[in-house]
Design a protein around this motif. Structure first.
Motif, PDB file in Angstrom:
ATOM      1  N   LEU A 134       0.662  -1.358   0.106  1.00  6.56           N
ATOM      2  CA  LEU A 134      -0.187   0.047   0.005  1.00  6.56           C
ATOM      3  C   LEU A 134       1.066   1.519   0.017  1.00  6.56           C
ATOM      4  CD1 LEU A 134      -3.021   0.954   0.246  1.00  6.56           C
ATOM      5  CD2 LEU A 134      -2.710   0.893   2.656  1.00  6.56           C
ATOM      6  N   GLY A 135       0.992   2.130  -1.068  1.00  6.21           N
ATOM      7  CA  GLY A 135       1.787   3.079  -1.223  1.00  6.21           C
ATOM      8  C   GLY A 135       0.730   4.410  -0.717  1.00  6.21           C
ATOM      9  N   LEU A 136       1.395   5.781  -1.169  1.00  3.94           N
ATOM     10  CA  LEU A 136       0.724   6.695  -0.676  1.00  3.94           C
ATOM     11  C   LEU A 136      -0.442   7.016  -1.572  1.00  3.94           C
ATOM     12  CD1 LEU A 136       0.689   9.432   0.823  1.00  3.94           C
ATOM     13  CD2 LEU A 136       2.260  10.449  -0.765  1.00  3.94           C
ATOM     14  N   LYS A 137      -0.425   6.572  -2.802  1.00  6.32           N
ATOM     15  CA  LYS A 137      -1.493   6.903  -3.657  1.00  6.32           C
ATOM     16  C   LYS A 137      -2.443   5.916  -3.448  1.00  6.32           C
ATOM     17  CE  LYS A 137      -2.583   6.329  -8.736  1.00  6.32           C
ATOM     18  NZ  LYS A 137      -2.421   5.881  -9.925  1.00  6.32           N
ATOM     19  N   GLY A 138      -2.323   4.658  -2.913  1.00 11.45           N
ATOM     20  CA  GLY A 138      -3.501   3.708  -2.413  1.00 11.45           C
ATOM     21  C   GLY A 138      -3.998   4.236  -1.010  1.00 11.45           C
ATOM     22  N   MET A 139      -3.353   5.020  -0.089  1.00  9.99           N
ATOM     23  CA  MET A 139      -3.749   5.489   0.840  1.00  9.99           C
ATOM     24  C   MET A 139      -4.818   6.681   0.849  1.00  9.99           C
ATOM     25  SD  MET A 139      -3.907   5.162   4.242  1.00  9.99           S
ATOM     26  CE  MET A 139      -2.756   4.072   4.468  1.00  9.99           C
ATOM     27  N   LEU A 140      -4.359   7.605  -0.272  1.00 12.39           N
ATOM     28  CA  LEU A 140      -5.194   8.841  -0.538  1.00 12.39           C
ATOM     29  C   LEU A 140      -6.279   8.247  -1.146  1.00 12.39           C
ATOM     30  CD1 LEU A 140      -2.492  11.399  -2.274  1.00 12.39           C
ATOM     31  CD2 LEU A 140      -3.692  11.289   0.095  1.00 12.39           C
ATOM     32  N   LEU A 141      -6.356   7.061  -2.067  1.00 10.26           N
ATOM     33  CA  LEU A 141      -7.501   6.727  -2.628  1.00 10.26           C
ATOM     34  C   LEU A 141      -8.366   6.185  -1.440  1.00 10.26           C
ATOM     35  CD1 LEU A 141      -9.079   6.058  -5.304  1.00 10.26           C
ATOM     36  CD2 LEU A 141      -7.916   3.659  -5.158  1.00 10.26           C
ATOM     37  N   LEU A 142      -7.994   5.402  -0.492  1.00  9.69           N
ATOM     38  CA  LEU A 142      -8.510   4.903   0.511  1.00  9.69           C
ATOM     39  C   LEU A 142      -9.294   5.949   1.185  1.00  9.69           C
ATOM     40  CD1 LEU A 142      -9.394   2.404   2.131  1.00  9.69           C
ATOM     41  CD2 LEU A 142      -7.385   2.725   3.522  1.00  9.69           C
ATOM     42  N   GLY A 143      -8.606   7.089   1.407  1.00  8.33           N
ATOM     43  CA  GLY A 143      -9.047   8.241   2.085  1.00  8.33           C
ATOM     44  C   GLY A 143     -10.256   9.102   1.274  1.00  8.33           C
ATOM     45  N   VAL A 144     -10.223   8.952  -0.028  1.00  9.77           N
ATOM     46  CA  VAL A 144     -11.366   9.311  -0.707  1.00  9.77           C
ATOM     47  C   VAL A 144     -12.671   8.489  -0.406  1.00  9.77           C
ATOM     48  CG1 VAL A 144     -12.573   9.493  -3.231  1.00  9.77           C
ATOM     49  CG2 VAL A 144      -9.984  10.375  -2.621  1.00  9.77           C
ATOM     50  N   HIS A 145     -12.435   7.323  -0.559  1.00  4.66           N
ATOM     51  CA  HIS A 145     -13.446   6.086   0.050  1.00  4.66           C
ATOM     52  C   HIS A 145     -14.158   6.441   1.168  1.00  4.66           C
ATOM     53  CE1 HIS A 145     -13.620   3.259  -3.365  1.00  4.66           C
ATOM     54  NE2 HIS A 145     -12.186   3.540  -3.224  1.00  4.66           N
ATOM     55  N   ALA A 146     -13.194   6.735   2.201  1.00  2.00           N
ATOM     56  CA  ALA A 146     -13.437   7.231   3.758  1.00  2.00           C
ATOM     57  C   ALA A 146     -14.248   8.184   3.593  1.00  2.00           C
ATOM     58  CB  ALA A 146     -12.336   7.298   4.656  1.00  2.00           C
ATOM     59  N   LEU A 147     -14.319   9.182   3.018  1.00  2.00           N
ATOM     60  CA  LEU A 147     -15.066  10.414   2.724  1.00  2.00           C
ATOM     61  C   LEU A 147     -16.558  10.155   2.063  1.00  2.00           C
ATOM     62  CD1 LEU A 147     -12.734  13.140   2.009  1.00  2.00           C
ATOM     63  CD2 LEU A 147     -13.587  12.923   4.048  1.00  2.00           C
TER      64      LEU A 147
END
Length: 377
Positions: free
Chosen positions: A115-128
């Motif tokens: 899980l890279g930074l891009k994956g973490m940012l995408l997960l953040g979008v899903h969280a919102l």
């Protein structure tokens, strides 16, 4: 009542059916728990036997909702209000889980090599936007069902008993027996419509079937026998797919077992427990946690560290204990969410305070604007 007040007894939830809600979520937890892969027949079969009841859990969990929805008139306001209440819960949980995941990612306290930074940012979008992005299939599709429900129940009632019966027979033959059809629509809102059509027919027209303990026992025995037999057979032929048949909520083994359980627990009347009802109100959070992205990865990491060089029985025993501890812990933690919602979002314990304000505002503004446009024309 002459004064227009509702009887106090209506505010009490039947703890029999709430107990079933807890049991259904425990089955879902067993299904999604990352069991350590066993490379021998006994271990493989044991893992499959423990994890193949997710289909039953899915059926029961939605059947409980359907049990009450069948008795209503399909009010659009109530349906949208339910969707709002569900949305706020999954939004809260998604933000908390993302914050926890992000903190562990920064501290490197869990295995996040993939899980890279891009994956973490995408997960953040899903969280919102958890519902819109389908972070979890069940609540997102359930919200779609709630928005369709007012029209669905009116349509089914207009069919009448005979046409409804023919529709039930068609669905049972096409979906609950032939797995290739059900596999294409298993994790969609069509699953909820399917269960609603089936249960509503018996709820409306065949109450005698839903009150027979003999029928319940027969359904459970047949469902369990077929499930265990197929799992045992497939353990020889295709061990990786041994739990697939019984784990499908569309197929008749899951439907039989879940229907039998519903008959037994819905006939437990007059049993009220504040503790059981409190725990049952937190069950959804268990599903949100166990199916959250990378949750199984973290659990597996710590399980393998804990159970190095352990025999099969010890491994299974520790895993089952972990499921129980995790299940109870999430229920207890969710009490904090319930407390925060009562204090910050709900007025005097009434859920949906903000929704009522927005709904009232919308019902006033929209008609006014429509009438204004008509006058200009």
């Amino acid at each position: 009542m002459s004064d227009g007040k509702r009887p106090t007894i209506r505010s009490k939830r039947e703890s029999g059916i709430e107990s079933l809600r807890l049991f259904a979520m425990f089955l879902i937890m067993l299904n999604h728990f990352p069991w350590i892969t066993q490379h021998n027949f006994a271990g493989c079969f044991a893992n499959n036997l423990l994890s193949m009841w997710g289909g039953v859990g899915d059926c029961v969990f939605f059947m409980i909702s359907t049990w009450f929805l069948c008795t209503e008139d399909g009010d659009i306001h109530k349906s949208f209000r339910r969707a709002w209440i569900l949305e706020r819960q999954i939004l809260f949980c998604s933000l908390v889980l993302f914050a926890t995941t992000f903190a562990m990612y920064i501290c490197q306290s869990a295995p996040y090599a993939g899980l890279g930074l891009k994956g973490m940012l995408l997960l953040g979008v899903h969280a919102l936007f958890p519902a819109v992005t389908f972070l979890w299939w069940y609540p997102s599709n359930y919200i779609i069902f709630l928005l369709l429900y007012p029209w669905l129940i009116r349509g089914l009632r207009s069919l009448g008993q005979q046409m409804h019966k023919k529709l039930v027979m068609l669905l049972l033959i096409s979906c609950s027996i032939y797995p290739l059809i059900s596999d294409t629509i298993r994790y969609s809102f069509i699953f909820f419509i399917y269960i609603f059509i089936l249960l509503s027919y018996f709820r409306w027209y065949h109450q005698e079937i839903l009150s027979s303990q003999k029928n319940a026992c027969c359904l459970i025995v047949i469902g369990l026998a077929v499930s265990i037999f197929t799992a045992l057979s497939l353990s020889f032929i295709a061990p990786a797919h041994a739990a697939a048949y019984a784990n499908n909520p569309f197929l008749f083994p899951s439907l039989f077992v879940s229907s039998g359980l519903m008959i037994i627990f819905t006939n437990i009347r007059g049993f009220h427990s504040v503790i059981i009802n409190k725990f049952a109100a937190s069950t959804l959070s268990c599903y949100l946690f166990i199916t959250y992205p990378h949750a199984s990865q973290i659990i597996t990491h710590y399980l393998k560290t804990l159970m190095q060089n352990q025999n099969l029985l010890t491994t299974l025993g520790i895993e089952i204990l972990c499921v129980i501890v995790l299940f109870i812990s999430i229920l207890l933690i969710d009490f904090m969410r319930q407390y925060l919602f009562v204090c910050l979002l709900d007025s005097r314990g009434r859920k949906g305070k903000w929704f009522e304000s927005l709904w009232g505002f919308g019902t006033k503004i929209v008609p006014q604007r429509l009438s204004a446009k008509c006058k200009h024309r």
